[in-house]
Design a protein around this motif. Sequence first.
Motif, PDB file in Angstrom:
ATOM      1  N   ALA A  57       0.835  -1.213   0.000  1.00  0.00           N
ATOM      2  CA  ALA A  57       0.000   0.000   0.000  1.00  0.00           C
ATOM      3  C   ALA A  57       0.864   1.255   0.000  1.00  0.00           C
ATOM      4  CB  ALA A  57      -0.933  -0.009   1.207  1.00  0.00           C
ATOM      5  N   THR A  58       1.976   1.234   0.742  1.00  0.00           N
ATOM      6  CA  THR A  58       2.894   2.379   0.766  1.00  0.00           C
ATOM      7  C   THR A  58       3.498   2.607  -0.615  1.00  0.00           C
ATOM      8  OG1 THR A  58       3.408   1.959   3.087  1.00  0.00           O
ATOM      9  CG2 THR A  58       4.959   3.329   1.869  1.00  0.00           C
ATOM     10  N   ILE A  59       3.887   1.537  -1.287  1.00  0.00           N
ATOM     11  CA  ILE A  59       4.461   1.639  -2.640  1.00  0.00           C
ATOM     12  C   ILE A  59       3.444   2.239  -3.601  1.00  0.00           C
ATOM     13  CG2 ILE A  59       5.256   0.283  -4.616  1.00  0.00           C
ATOM     14  CD1 ILE A  59       6.451  -1.680  -2.484  1.00  0.00           C
ATOM     15  N   VAL A  60       2.202   1.780  -3.520  1.00  0.00           N
ATOM     16  CA  VAL A  60       1.156   2.310  -4.389  1.00  0.00           C
ATOM     17  C   VAL A  60       0.902   3.782  -4.089  1.00  0.00           C
ATOM     18  CG1 VAL A  60      -1.306   2.163  -4.912  1.00  0.00           C
ATOM     19  CG2 VAL A  60       0.056   0.087  -4.781  1.00  0.00           C
ATOM     20  N   ARG A  61       0.862   4.130  -2.812  1.00  0.00           N
ATOM     21  CA  ARG A  61       0.590   5.521  -2.412  1.00  0.00           C
ATOM     22  C   ARG A  61       1.694   6.465  -2.873  1.00  0.00           C
ATOM     23  NH1 ARG A  61       1.469   9.269   1.468  1.00  0.00           N
ATOM     24  NH2 ARG A  61      -0.324  10.413   2.219  1.00  0.00           N
ATOM     25  N   ASN A  62       2.966   6.033  -2.757  1.00  0.00           N
ATOM     26  CA  ASN A  62       4.102   6.871  -3.123  1.00  0.00           C
ATOM     27  C   ASN A  62       4.405   6.847  -4.618  1.00  0.00           C
ATOM     28  OD1 ASN A  62       4.408   7.455  -0.446  1.00  0.00           O
ATOM     29  ND2 ASN A  62       6.060   6.008  -0.121  1.00  0.00           N
ATOM     30  N   GLY A  63       3.931   5.823  -5.320  1.00  0.00           N
ATOM     31  CA  GLY A  63       4.237   5.695  -6.738  1.00  0.00           C
ATOM     32  C   GLY A  63       5.680   5.302  -6.988  1.00  0.00           C
ATOM     33  N   GLU A  64       6.292   4.680  -6.006  1.00  0.00           N
ATOM     34  CA  GLU A  64       7.698   4.298  -6.061  1.00  0.00           C
ATOM     35  C   GLU A  64       7.848   2.951  -6.759  1.00  0.00           C
ATOM     36  OE1 GLU A  64      10.330   3.472  -2.455  1.00  0.00           O
ATOM     37  OE2 GLU A  64       9.520   5.477  -2.122  1.00  0.00           O
ATOM     38  N   LEU A  65       8.926   2.759  -7.472  1.00  0.00           N
ATOM     39  CA  LEU A  65       9.230   1.470  -8.067  1.00  0.00           C
ATOM     40  C   LEU A  65      10.364   0.852  -7.252  1.00  0.00           C
ATOM     41  CD1 LEU A  65       8.664  -0.515 -10.351  1.00  0.00           C
ATOM     42  CD2 LEU A  65      10.397   0.677 -11.688  1.00  0.00           C
ATOM     43  N   PRO A  66      10.063  -0.171  -6.437  1.00  0.00           N
ATOM     44  CA  PRO A  66      11.110  -0.736  -5.576  1.00  0.00           C
ATOM     45  C   PRO A  66      12.145  -1.529  -6.364  1.00  0.00           C
ATOM     46  CG  PRO A  66       9.099  -2.013  -5.366  1.00  0.00           C
ATOM     47  CD  PRO A  66       8.784  -0.845  -6.263  1.00  0.00           C
ATOM     48  N   ILE A  67      13.323  -1.650  -5.782  1.00  0.00           N
ATOM     49  CA  ILE A  67      14.387  -2.446  -6.380  1.00  0.00           C
ATOM     50  C   ILE A  67      14.050  -3.917  -6.170  1.00  0.00           C
ATOM     51  CG2 ILE A  67      16.832  -3.038  -6.256  1.00  0.00           C
ATOM     52  CD1 ILE A  67      17.357  -0.247  -5.190  1.00  0.00           C
ATOM     53  N   GLY A  68      14.142  -4.716  -7.222  1.00  0.00           N
ATOM     54  CA  GLY A  68      13.896  -6.150  -7.112  1.00  0.00           C
ATOM     55  C   GLY A  68      14.983  -6.819  -6.291  1.00  0.00           C
ATOM     56  N   THR A  69      14.644  -7.903  -5.618  1.00  0.00           N
ATOM     57  CA  THR A  69      15.595  -8.594  -4.741  1.00  0.00           C
ATOM     58  C   THR A  69      16.859  -9.002  -5.473  1.00  0.00           C
ATOM     59  OG1 THR A  69      13.818  -9.389  -3.363  1.00  0.00           O
ATOM     60  CG2 THR A  69      15.879 -10.576  -3.207  1.00  0.00           C
ATOM     61  N   GLY A  70      16.746  -9.459  -6.698  1.00  0.00           N
ATOM     62  CA  GLY A  70      17.919  -9.868  -7.463  1.00  0.00           C
ATOM     63  C   GLY A  70      18.787  -8.703  -7.898  1.00  0.00           C
ATOM     64  N   ASP A  71      18.243  -7.486  -7.853  1.00  0.00           N
ATOM     65  CA  ASP A  71      18.981  -6.310  -8.310  1.00  0.00           C
ATOM     66  C   ASP A  71      19.718  -5.606  -7.186  1.00  0.00           C
ATOM     67  OD1 ASP A  71      18.017  -6.711 -10.883  1.00  0.00           O
ATOM     68  OD2 ASP A  71      16.213  -5.547 -10.470  1.00  0.00           O
TER      69      ASP A  71
END
Length: 192
Positions: A57-71
Amino acid sequence: MRLILITLTALLLATVVGVGATWMTTTRGTEIGALTIGAWTARPRTGTADVDPYSRATIVRNGELPIGTGDGVAFTATADDKKKALDGRCDVIVSGVTPPARFWTLTLYDRKGHLVANSLQRYGFTSQEIVRGSDGSFEIRIASRSRAGNWLPTGGIERYTLMLRLYDTPVGVATRTQRDAPMPTISTVGCS
């Protein structure tokens, strides 16, 4: 009639508490699955399918694209090692070393997640451009006025957030201590 009134009151109270708790966790974050080392906090599961619903929900609210675990993984800090809030009117030093990573960035954001405006248009440093000591350590000064060496201007804002992104790193879900991931120290050295 009294039973209906009590039921409606209970439903209204439950709704207010539920919406309030959800708003608090999406705006202030949650410690579910968080990795904290010194002043730095990361949520290594945010780039996976195992992300908790509050982080999602925080990611959706902020519009942030998180770093994938493999990255890689992203660490944030809003206070120094002594838990004093990062203040753009003060001189703050980020020093030491980072955990092993192929590449890293250290970026300065305001509390809304925007890059901090400044006349130099310098918003951060990368592992390739930072000036280091002979032992591989570095020191970055974060201040409103010009400083020698690695300097990040704050524009004099009151509060800010530091984000350290580590790319292609072994740091992740299994990391637990400073020995596993030696994070740079953050210290406030003076305020104007």
